[in-house]
Design an enzyme around this catalytic site. Structure first.
Site, PDB file in Angstrom:
ATOM      1  NE  ARG A  47      -3.106   0.357   3.168  1.00 14.56           N
ATOM      2  CZ  ARG A  47      -2.448   0.521   4.329  1.00 14.56           C
ATOM      3  NH1 ARG A  47      -1.711   1.599   4.532  1.00 14.56           N
ATOM      4  NH2 ARG A  47      -2.536  -0.382   5.276  1.00 14.56           N
ATOM      5  CE1 TYR A  99     -15.658  12.020 -16.556  1.00 16.35           C
ATOM      6  CE2 TYR A  99     -15.174  12.017 -14.224  1.00 16.35           C
ATOM      7  CZ  TYR A  99     -15.532  11.337 -15.361  1.00 16.35           C
ATOM      8  OH  TYR A  99     -15.773  10.000 -15.310  1.00 16.35           O
ATOM      9  CG  ASP A 171      -8.840  16.534 -15.088  1.00 21.59           C
ATOM     10  OD1 ASP A 171      -8.125  15.910 -15.907  1.00 21.59           O
ATOM     11  OD2 ASP A 171      -9.934  16.103 -14.676  1.00 21.59           O
ATOM     12  CE  LYS A 196     -11.630   8.443 -18.616  1.00 21.68           C
ATOM     13  NZ  LYS A 196     -11.964   9.710 -17.988  1.00 21.68           N
TER      14      LYS A 196
HETATM   15  C1  LIG Z   1     -12.472  10.142 -16.723  1.00 19.98           C
HETATM   16  C2  LIG Z   1     -12.114  11.453 -16.176  1.00 19.98           C
HETATM   17  C3  LIG Z   1     -11.920  11.643 -14.798  1.00 19.98           C
HETATM   18  C4  LIG Z   1     -12.130  10.533 -13.789  1.00 19.98           C
HETATM   19  O1  LIG Z   1     -11.217   9.518 -13.944  1.00 19.98           O
HETATM   20  P1  LIG Z   1     -11.513   7.951 -13.610  1.00 19.98           P
HETATM   21  O2  LIG Z   1     -10.252   7.287 -13.970  1.00 19.98           O
HETATM   22  O3  LIG Z   1     -12.693   7.542 -14.435  1.00 19.98           O
HETATM   23  O4  LIG Z   1     -11.829   7.907 -12.151  1.00 19.98           O
HETATM   24  C5  LIG Z   1     -11.546  12.905 -14.373  1.00 19.98           C
HETATM   25  N1  LIG Z   1     -11.380  13.926 -15.238  1.00 19.98           N
HETATM   26  C6  LIG Z   1     -11.571  13.782 -16.566  1.00 19.98           C
HETATM   27  C7  LIG Z   1     -11.359  14.952 -17.465  1.00 19.98           C
HETATM   28  C8  LIG Z   1     -11.941  12.549 -17.074  1.00 19.98           C
HETATM   29  O5  LIG Z   1     -12.148  12.424 -18.393  1.00 19.98           O
END
Ligand SMILES: *Cc1c(COP(=O)(O)O)cnc(C)c1O
Length: 380
Positions: A47, A99, A171, A196
């Site tokens: 962890r 998001y 982000d 992504k």
């Molecule tokens: C998908 C996404 C998230 C969240 O991420 P997860 O891996 O699904 O928890 C946050 N910000 C953006 C811009 C995203 O496309």
């Protein structure tokens, strides 16, 4: 080291002193033997740290021009860790076109714990100053925004953050470090849904944070260990492998994105097309200044502007798959109002442009002719 080398070698020196393997072994272990109490080789319990995860965290830090990478079990777990830096009474200013999962985390979990959020337009960075008071601690920025593809001037926002002693988190999921490096533009924290583009193959859910400041990194590593929202070694291996082709994939995503955006714009059945590469996109100049390309994320509405017309298109697509998520090698189509953004109330989302006929495309790296032909037949 240049970016295209960093994706492959960044932070990966001496990855396997035992046998010299080129990729780090998948250390599928929870614990590590100690020769004497406390006598370990840097790893005690998985962890806290795991060598495969550490290799990935170093790669993530390298490609964002940061010093410290901190990986989590999902993008939202990474955002959750950032918010745990704060306490009741603290205030956070963020974008109104966010998001959906971030919006849900902020309003359904952290608002209850006493943190106050301001969801505002940041197209004009100076607007942020209207919401800053002595309790403000963090600016949370997403650019390009999801799904409206608005662009926020990171450098301008970072000047406001510095002048007011606030942290700035970006982000960077949509842009990826290939197109945009927020730390170089003055941000303190870069966050990714590595699910992504970093992973890039639609086979892992993961999140990451990258910072330069050691104190901030220590706090975030502590939260990672104390709250425990970590990712496993197998997933770490897969994302590390994904990052090695990030530059090649994003180049193709950009090329195909441009072709698809231009095609949609010329089609009679299409209403608006949102893509920051268009010269008349309201923030095109900022996109050009802070990004190396415009990416493969595109949103558009139908000319009819009805739910039915959008539904018909996404149902007819064959190469594009109707699915949530983005950033994989394959092309996906999504319907934000009923899928990714369903957790945002209708009046709220329509204010920012997420109408019922809006379709979001994650343009993949297939042959562009097949993608255009697929859109043609679905629109026909
Ligand atoms: C998908 C996404 C998230 C969240 O991420 P997860 O891996 O699904 O928890 C946050 N910000 C953006 C811009 C995203 O496309």
């Amino acid at each position: 080291m240049k970016f295209n080398t960093k994706t492959i070698h960044g932070g990966q020196e001496n990855i396997d002193p035992a046998y010299g393997s080129i990729m780090p072994p998948i250390y599928q272990t929870t614990t590590y033997s100690q020769s004497t109490p406390g006598g370990h080789k840097g790893f005690e319990y998985s962890r806290s740290a795991n060598p495969t995860r550490t290799a990935l965290e170093k790669s993530m830090a390298s490609i964002e021009n940061g010093k410290f990478g901190i990986a989590f079990g999902s993008g939202l777990a990474a955002i959750d860790a950032v918010l745990k830096l704060f306490k009741p009474g603290d205030e956070i200013i963020t974008t109104n076109d966010l998001y959906g999962g971030s919006y849900r985390l902020f309003t359904s979990i952290f608002e209850k714990m006493g943190i106050k959020f301001h969801f505002i337009g940041m197209g004009e960075a100076s607007n942020i100053e209207n919401y800053i008071n002595e309790n403000t601690k963090l600016l949370w920025v997403e650019t390009p925004t999801n799904p409206m593809m608005n662009i926020i001037d990171i450098e301008a926002v970072s000047k406001i953050a510095k002048a007011n002693n606030l942290l700035l988190a970006v982000d960077n999921t949509f842009a990826t470090p290939y197109l945009q490096q927020p730390l170089d533009l003055g941000a303190d924290i870069v966050m990714h849904s590595a699910t992504k583009y970093l992973g890039g193959h639609s086979d892992v859910v993961m999140g990451s944070l990258v910072v330069r400041d050691e104190d901030l990194a220590d706090k975030l590593y502590f939260i990672q260990k104390a709250s425990g929202a970590i990712c496993g070694p197998q997933d770490s291996f897969l994302v590390l492998r994904g990052i090695k082709t990030l530059h090649l994939r994003i180049q193709r995503h950009c090329e195909n994105g441009e072709t698809v955006a231009k095609f949609l714009r010329s089609h009679l059945k299409i209403g608006k097309v949102y893509w920051p590469g268009f010269e008349d996109h309201p923030n095109h100049d900022i996109a050009k200044k802070q990004m190396k390309g415009f990416g493969g994320m595109i949103s558009f509405t139908t000319k009819e502007n009805t739910l039915e017309s959008a539904t018909k298109i996404v149902e007819n697509l064959k190469v594009f798959t109707l699915a949530e998520s983005l950033g994989g090698v394959e092309s996906l189509a999504g319907h934000p109002a009923s899928m990714t953004h369903a957790s945002i109330p209708k009046e709220e989302r329509e204010k920012t442009g997420v109408v019922d006929s809006l379709i979001r495309l994650s343009v993949g790296i297939e042959d562009e002719e097949d993608l255009i032909n697929d859109l043609k037949q679905a629109l026909g």
